[in-house]
Design a protein around this motif. Structure first.
Motif, PDB file in Angstrom:
ATOM      1  N   ASN A 168      -3.395  16.390  23.246  1.00  0.00           N
ATOM      2  CA  ASN A 168      -3.060  18.080  23.090  1.00  0.00           C
ATOM      3  C   ASN A 168      -1.578  18.135  23.813  1.00  0.00           C
ATOM      4  O   ASN A 168      -1.123  17.553  24.475  1.00  0.00           O
ATOM      5  N   LYS A 169      -1.282  19.314  23.149  1.00  0.00           N
ATOM      6  CA  LYS A 169       0.092  19.733  23.583  1.00  0.00           C
ATOM      7  C   LYS A 169       0.059  21.260  23.456  1.00  0.00           C
ATOM      8  O   LYS A 169      -0.365  21.864  22.388  1.00  0.00           O
ATOM      9  N   SER A 170       0.583  21.738  24.604  1.00  0.00           N
ATOM     10  CA  SER A 170       0.684  23.432  24.650  1.00  0.00           C
ATOM     11  C   SER A 170       1.985  23.599  25.154  1.00  0.00           C
ATOM     12  O   SER A 170       2.555  23.052  26.033  1.00  0.00           O
ATOM     13  N   PHE A 171       2.620  24.790  24.695  1.00  0.00           N
ATOM     14  CA  PHE A 171       3.708  25.359  25.096  1.00  0.00           C
ATOM     15  C   PHE A 171       3.246  26.680  25.837  1.00  0.00           C
ATOM     16  O   PHE A 171       2.817  27.505  25.214  1.00  0.00           O
ATOM     17  N   GLY A 172       2.975  26.702  27.051  1.00  0.00           N
ATOM     18  CA  GLY A 172       2.419  27.842  27.896  1.00  0.00           C
ATOM     19  C   GLY A 172       1.114  27.936  27.589  1.00  0.00           C
ATOM     20  O   GLY A 172       0.342  27.142  27.584  1.00  0.00           O
ATOM     21  N   LYS A 174       0.075  28.692  24.439  1.00  0.00           N
ATOM     22  CA  LYS A 174      -0.296  28.406  23.089  1.00  0.00           C
ATOM     23  C   LYS A 174      -0.241  26.961  23.047  1.00  0.00           C
ATOM     24  O   LYS A 174       0.580  26.422  23.272  1.00  0.00           O
ATOM     25  N   GLN A 175      -1.406  26.693  22.300  1.00  0.00           N
ATOM     26  CA  GLN A 175      -1.648  25.425  22.120  1.00  0.00           C
ATOM     27  C   GLN A 175      -1.309  24.926  20.630  1.00  0.00           C
ATOM     28  O   GLN A 175      -1.606  25.494  19.622  1.00  0.00           O
ATOM     29  N   ILE A 176      -0.365  24.006  20.494  1.00  0.00           N
ATOM     30  CA  ILE A 176       0.378  23.450  19.421  1.00  0.00           C
ATOM     31  C   ILE A 176      -0.373  22.416  18.637  1.00  0.00           C
ATOM     32  O   ILE A 176      -0.657  22.404  17.453  1.00  0.00           O
ATOM     33  N   LEU A 177      -1.116  21.181  19.598  1.00  0.00           N
ATOM     34  CA  LEU A 177      -1.657  20.210  18.942  1.00  0.00           C
ATOM     35  C   LEU A 177      -3.003  20.098  19.718  1.00  0.00           C
ATOM     36  O   LEU A 177      -3.116  20.380  20.761  1.00  0.00           O
ATOM     37  N   LYS A 178      -4.143  20.110  19.047  1.00  0.00           N
ATOM     38  CA  LYS A 178      -5.400  20.093  19.385  1.00  0.00           C
ATOM     39  C   LYS A 178      -6.039  18.683  19.078  1.00  0.00           C
ATOM     40  O   LYS A 178      -6.243  18.441  17.976  1.00  0.00           O
ATOM     41  N   ILE A 215       3.449  15.315  27.048  1.00  0.00           N
ATOM     42  CA  ILE A 215       2.194  15.324  26.895  1.00  0.00           C
ATOM     43  C   ILE A 215       1.528  16.193  27.700  1.00  0.00           C
ATOM     44  O   ILE A 215       1.436  16.002  28.798  1.00  0.00           O
ATOM     45  N   SER A 216       0.650  17.235  27.163  1.00  0.00           N
ATOM     46  CA  SER A 216      -0.184  18.126  27.808  1.00  0.00           C
ATOM     47  C   SER A 216      -1.513  17.330  28.383  1.00  0.00           C
ATOM     48  O   SER A 216      -1.595  17.466  29.594  1.00  0.00           O
TER      49      SER A 216
END
Lengths: 121, 231
Positions: free
Chosen positions: B10-14, B16-20, B55-56
């Motif tokens: 998973n990757k989020s910017f703040g 906003k989740q970019i990759l789920k 990585i989140s």
């Protein structure tokens, strides 16, 4: 040998067809050694794995064989090549007649047409 | 052991989740198309694999080990935007790369330059965009890497140059190495792909063998992609 592929049809199947055509037309002769997978991939501008898959298929139907360490060769069985040639010709002929029937010509008319065309050449 | 594995990534910017929840396995010796529209997370995924973003949650493994210094040695990455110093000549850039990467093959780089008709003495700033992209690709493909990751390698170049670039990719990756090509120009690349990954809205929608997919759907990858993501 570079060819244009139709992206709608599996590339390896198109490769199988092309190599089959090259073998039955004698462009690659019976008993001739094929280029390596990597070289074929280079010539045909496709992925080596795709070439490999096509060669496996040709080997399954007996048109080519592998000689360990030496590479892959076209079969020396001329009768087999002839058989595939016949099959190929039949397929094209069937398709041709089918198309002609679609535009309303029956087999006899098609036959006449071919005869006429033959005379003109 | 698999070359690359993404596990529950998973990757989020703040907020906003970019990759789920990305789960992905990349085997050896394959050319893989990472296909998706603009802004669907392709470049984010690639940057994560290259350890350029954090990585989140989840994991990325290269040869079974978490990414880091070791993975950078064996991944050759072509970013979307160039990072080269345009004041340098091609020759100087090659020296720079040779110093930087143990697995850089200068001889190969010069050979490719010649093949593509590029002048090593020219400054990058004096070259057209297409030429610069070729230079960048040559640098990336001249490393003896295990994994090549090319982010939009066909971006700003004309169709003839695209063919050149595809041939260069096809003929220059190591035996046993894999190539990931991210692009939205599917019809241009699909003939060289073993596998395809469709990504949309940060999720993997489909992974398949290219020829199998064509067979199943009786259409080109480009066509299947268009059908799936019709706006």
């Amino acid at each position: 040998m570079k060819s244009d592929f139709d992206n709608n049809i599996p590339i390896y199947l198109q490769l199988v067809e092309q190599l089959k055509r090259d073998i039955i037309s004698g462009k690659i002769s019976a008993g001739e050694r094929l280029h390596s997978v990597r070289d074929l991939a280079l010539e045909l501008k496709v992925n080596p794995n795709t070439v490999q898959k096509a060669l496996v298929e040709l080997e399954d139907i007996g048109l080519i064989f592998t000689e360990r360490t030496n590479g892959k060769f076209v079969t020396e069985d001329n009768a087999l090549i002839e058989k595939y040639k016949q099959e190929y010709a039949d397929k094209i002929t069937e398709k041709y007649i089918e198309t002609m029937q679609k535009i309303g010509l029956d087999k006899n008319e098609v036959l006449l047409l071919i005869k006429d065309l033959g005379g003109n050449k | 052991m698999e070359l690359l594995q993404c596990i529950d990534l998973n990757k989020s910017f703040g907020e906003k989740q970019i990759l789920k929840n990305i789960n992905l396995t990349i085997p050896r010796g394959k050319i893989i198309g990472l296909l998706g529209k603009n802004g669907t997370g392709k470049s984010t995924l690639i940057k994560l694999i290259n350890d350029l973003l954090t990585i989140s949650s989840g994991q990325i493994l290269i040869n079974g080990k978490p990414i880091g210094v070791e993975s950078k040695k064996i991944i050759s990455y072509l970013p979307e935007r160039t990072y080269l110093d345009k004041g340098m000549t091609v020759e100087k850039t090659i020296k720079y790369f040779a110093n930087f990467y143990e697995n850089f093959d200068s001889e190969k780089a010069y050979k490719l330059l010649e093949d593509l008709g590029l002048d090593a003495n020219q400054k990058l700033a004096k070259m057209s965009k297409g030429m610069q992209e070729k230079v960048q690709l040559i640098l990336v493909m001249s490393r003896k890497a295990d994994l090549y990751i090319l982010d939009e390698p066909l971006g700003g170049v004309d169709p003839a140059t695209r063919d050149y670039i595809l041939d260069t990719i096809l003929t220059n990756f190591n035996d046993g190495a894999s190539v990931i090509i991210s692009t939205h120009l599917i019809s241009d690349v699909e003939r060289i792909l073993d596998n395809v990954i469709f990504i949309d809205k940060g999720q993997i929608i489909l992974t398949a063998e290219a020829d199998e997919l064509r067979n199943r759907e009786d259409a080109s990858i480009d066509e299947i992609f268009r059908r799936m993501f019709k706006c």
